[in-house]
Design a protein around this motif. Structure first.
Motif, short mmCIF file in Angstrom:
data_model
loop_
_atom_site.label_atom_id
_atom_site.label_comp_id
_atom_site.label_asym_id
_atom_site.label_seq_id
_atom_site.Cartn_x
_atom_site.Cartn_y
_atom_site.Cartn_z
N PHE A 24 11.05 8.51 -2.64
CA PHE A 24 11.75 7.52 -3.47
C PHE A 24 12.48 6.52 -2.57
O PHE A 24 12.41 5.31 -2.79
CB PHE A 24 12.74 8.24 -4.39
N PHE A 25 13.14 7.03 -1.54
CA PHE A 25 13.83 6.15 -0.60
C PHE A 25 12.83 5.33 0.22
O PHE A 25 13.06 4.15 0.50
CB PHE A 25 14.72 6.96 0.34
N LEU A 26 11.72 5.95 0.59
CA LEU A 26 10.70 5.26 1.38
C LEU A 26 10.06 4.14 0.57
O LEU A 26 9.78 3.05 1.10
CB LEU A 26 9.64 6.27 1.84
N GLU A 27 9.85 4.38 -0.71
CA GLU A 27 9.31 3.34 -1.60
C GLU A 27 10.27 2.16 -1.69
O GLU A 27 9.86 0.99 -1.61
CB GLU A 27 9.06 3.93 -2.99
N ASN A 28 11.55 2.46 -1.84
CA ASN A 28 12.55 1.40 -1.90
C ASN A 28 12.69 0.66 -0.58
O ASN A 28 12.94 -0.55 -0.56
CB ASN A 28 13.90 1.98 -2.33
N LEU A 29 12.49 1.37 0.53
CA LEU A 29 12.51 0.73 1.84
C LEU A 29 11.36 -0.25 1.97
O LEU A 29 11.52 -1.35 2.53
CB LEU A 29 12.44 1.79 2.95
N SER A 30 10.19 0.11 1.45
CA SER A 30 9.03 -0.78 1.50
C SER A 30 9.26 -2.04 0.66
O SER A 30 8.92 -3.15 1.09
CB SER A 30 7.78 -0.05 1.00
N ILE A 31 9.85 -1.87 -0.50
CA ILE A 31 10.19 -3.04 -1.35
C ILE A 31 11.17 -3.94 -0.61
O ILE A 31 11.03 -5.17 -0.59
CB ILE A 31 10.78 -2.58 -2.70
N LEU A 32 12.18 -3.31 0.00
CA LEU A 32 13.19 -4.05 0.74
C LEU A 32 12.58 -4.81 1.92
O LEU A 32 12.93 -5.96 2.17
CB LEU A 32 14.26 -3.08 1.24
N MET B 24 22.73 6.06 -4.59
CA MET B 24 22.68 5.70 -3.17
C MET B 24 21.96 4.37 -2.95
O MET B 24 22.38 3.55 -2.13
CB MET B 24 21.99 6.80 -2.36
N VAL B 25 20.87 4.16 -3.68
CA VAL B 25 20.12 2.90 -3.55
C VAL B 25 20.96 1.73 -4.06
O VAL B 25 21.08 0.69 -3.39
CB VAL B 25 18.78 2.98 -4.32
N VAL B 26 21.56 1.89 -5.23
CA VAL B 26 22.40 0.82 -5.81
C VAL B 26 23.61 0.57 -4.91
O VAL B 26 23.98 -0.58 -4.66
CB VAL B 26 22.86 1.20 -7.24
N GLY B 27 24.21 1.64 -4.40
CA GLY B 27 25.36 1.51 -3.49
C GLY B 27 25.01 0.76 -2.22
O GLY B 27 25.81 -0.02 -1.70
N SER B 28 23.80 0.99 -1.70
CA SER B 28 23.34 0.28 -0.50
C SER B 28 23.24 -1.22 -0.76
O SER B 28 23.67 -2.03 0.06
CB SER B 28 21.98 0.83 -0.05
N CYS C 235 0.84 -1.21 0.00
CA CYS C 235 0.00 0.00 0.00
C CYS C 235 0.87 1.26 0.00
O CYS C 235 0.55 2.23 -0.70
CB CYS C 235 -0.91 0.00 1.22
N MET C 236 1.95 1.23 0.78
CA MET C 236 2.86 2.38 0.81
C MET C 236 3.45 2.63 -0.58
O MET C 236 3.53 3.78 -1.04
CB MET C 236 3.97 2.13 1.83
N ILE C 237 3.85 1.56 -1.26
CA ILE C 237 4.41 1.69 -2.61
C ILE C 237 3.38 2.28 -3.57
O ILE C 237 3.68 3.17 -4.37
CB ILE C 237 4.91 0.31 -3.12
N LEU C 238 2.14 1.77 -3.51
CA LEU C 238 1.07 2.25 -4.39
C LEU C 238 0.74 3.72 -4.13
O LEU C 238 0.56 4.49 -5.07
CB LEU C 238 -0.19 1.39 -4.20
N ILE C 239 0.65 4.11 -2.86
CA ILE C 239 0.35 5.50 -2.50
C ILE C 239 1.40 6.44 -3.10
O ILE C 239 1.07 7.47 -3.69
CB ILE C 239 0.29 5.67 -0.97
N ILE C 240 2.66 6.07 -2.95
CA ILE C 240 3.76 6.92 -3.44
C ILE C 240 3.74 7.00 -4.96
O ILE C 240 3.93 8.08 -5.55
CB ILE C 240 5.12 6.40 -2.92
N ARG C 241 3.47 5.87 -5.62
CA ARG C 241 3.50 5.87 -7.09
C ARG C 241 2.29 6.58 -7.70
O ARG C 241 2.39 7.15 -8.79
CB ARG C 241 3.56 4.43 -7.59
N THR D 286 21.47 -3.97 3.71
CA THR D 286 20.97 -2.92 2.83
C THR D 286 20.02 -1.99 3.57
O THR D 286 20.04 -0.77 3.37
CB THR D 286 20.25 -3.53 1.60
N GLU D 287 19.20 -2.56 4.47
CA GLU D 287 18.27 -1.73 5.25
C GLU D 287 19.03 -0.74 6.14
O GLU D 287 18.62 0.41 6.28
CB GLU D 287 17.34 -2.60 6.10
N ALA D 288 20.13 -1.19 6.73
CA ALA D 288 20.94 -0.29 7.57
C ALA D 288 21.45 0.89 6.74
O ALA D 288 21.41 2.06 7.18
CB ALA D 288 22.11 -1.05 8.18
N PHE D 289 21.92 0.61 5.52
CA PHE D 289 22.41 1.68 4.64
C PHE D 289 21.28 2.58 4.18
O PHE D 289 21.44 3.80 4.05
CB PHE D 289 23.15 1.08 3.44
N PHE D 290 20.10 1.98 3.92
CA PHE D 290 18.94 2.79 3.52
C PHE D 290 18.57 3.81 4.60
O PHE D 290 18.28 4.96 4.30
CB PHE D 290 17.73 1.86 3.28
#
Length: 304
Positions: A57-65, A140-144, A40-46, A106-110
């Motif tokens: 953008f970071f929050l969406e990637n955190l939800s996927i993660l 930053m996302v790829v680096g994480s 739901c978080m991903i859908l709301i952001i998109r 990856t979550e720690a880096f995010f």
């Protein structure tokens, strides 16, 4: 003579037979809530163009993660408790450890990246769009993920280079590094040093980024002239601060503490917090404490 181990037995929480069904039901419900909440978080952001900013953008990637992170552990654990089938193959155990370490690191880096994003937004608002451009955000996302991949390769490689010749029991409900290390019949001193050095440096390093960022953020907020601007700035950081405190607080006691392998019973309980509970809570933390997300959610519901 050492016989090659082809499977392990996960014995976490086996000493509480009356709780097996309850644990299975609880884990299943929590997993469903985790997937639905983060989806739901991903859908709301998109769906809301106003949320197409670096922060979201970071929050969406955190939800996927978080969905991936929880999926590595929770379904297998729920089935283990429900059917009492505690056997996991040698390769399956290594695979689970690899992906769990990947997503956990990856979550720690995010979380560190998100803290840096808030630092730039509050302390350098005029330069925010220039500094936090799309290219840097993707980098930053790829680096994480790359950092997570390096750590999980080291941890899995070192752990499964050990000999397993005695009882094949792992005192945990999944293949975590300290628990598998504890089940080995090899001398694990080098592995413990490597785990402490690598995981400790990652946890301390990312936590320092968070603390330094929020140190500057707090100083900037205190110096703001109006109460309204201070309240607005604080509201954008409060949810992230809560998520960071939960994650780093539990992970630190698991991996950055000397003698982490010596308390497997303690690790079972703590692990539930950061592998299952935190990924479930994250979407609620960011939704309930974020006016923009709540506003977007209400707007989407009205449309429906």
């Amino acid at each position: 003579n050492h016989t090659k181990v082809t499977e392990f037995i996960l014995v976490g929480f086996k000493s509480y037979p009356g709780l097996q069904l309850l644990l299975s039901v609880l884990l299943s419900m929590m997993y469903v809530v985790t997937v639905l909440g983060n989806a739901c978080m991903i859908l709301i952001i998109r769906m809301d163009s106003k949320l197409h900013t670096p922060m979201y953008f970071f929050l969406e990637n955190l939800s996927i993660l978080d969905i991936c992170y929880s999926s590595v552990i929770t379904p297998k654990a729920a089935l283990t408790f429900l059917l009492d089938r505690r056997i996991i193959s040698y390769n399956g155990c290594a695979t689970q450890m690899f992906f769990f370490s990947l997503f956990g690191t990856t979550e720690a880096f995010f979380l560190a990246v998100m803290a840096y994003d808030r630092f730039i937004a509050i302390c350098n608002p005029l330069l925010y769009q220039i500094i936090m451009n799309k290219r840097l955000c993707v980098f930053m996302v790829v680096g994480s993920y790359l950092s997570g991949c390096i750590n999980c390769t080291i941890q899995t490689g070192f752990t499964f280079s050990l000999s397993f010749c005695g009882p094949k029991e792992i005192n945990h409900f999944f293949c975590d590094v300290p628990a598998v290390m504890y089940a080995s019949c090899s001398d694990t001193l080098v592995n413990e040093i490597v785990m402490l050095a690598v995981c400790g440096s990652i946890i301390v390093g990312t936590a320092l980024v968070v603390f330094i960022s929020y140190g500057y953020i707090i100083i900037t907020i205190v110096q703001m002239p109006s109460a309204e601007s201070r309240s607005k700035a604080f509201s954008t950081c409060s949810s992230h601060t809560l998520a960071v405190s939960l994650f780093f607080g539990t992970v630190f006691f698991m991996y950055a503490e000397p003698g982490a392998t010596s308390s497997p019973d303690k690790s079972n309980t703590i692990s539930i917090l950061y592998t299952i509970v935190i990924p479930m809570l994250n979407p609620f933390i960011y939704t309930l404490r974020n006016k923009e997300v709540k506003g977007s959610l209400k707007k989407q519901l009205k449309k429906k």
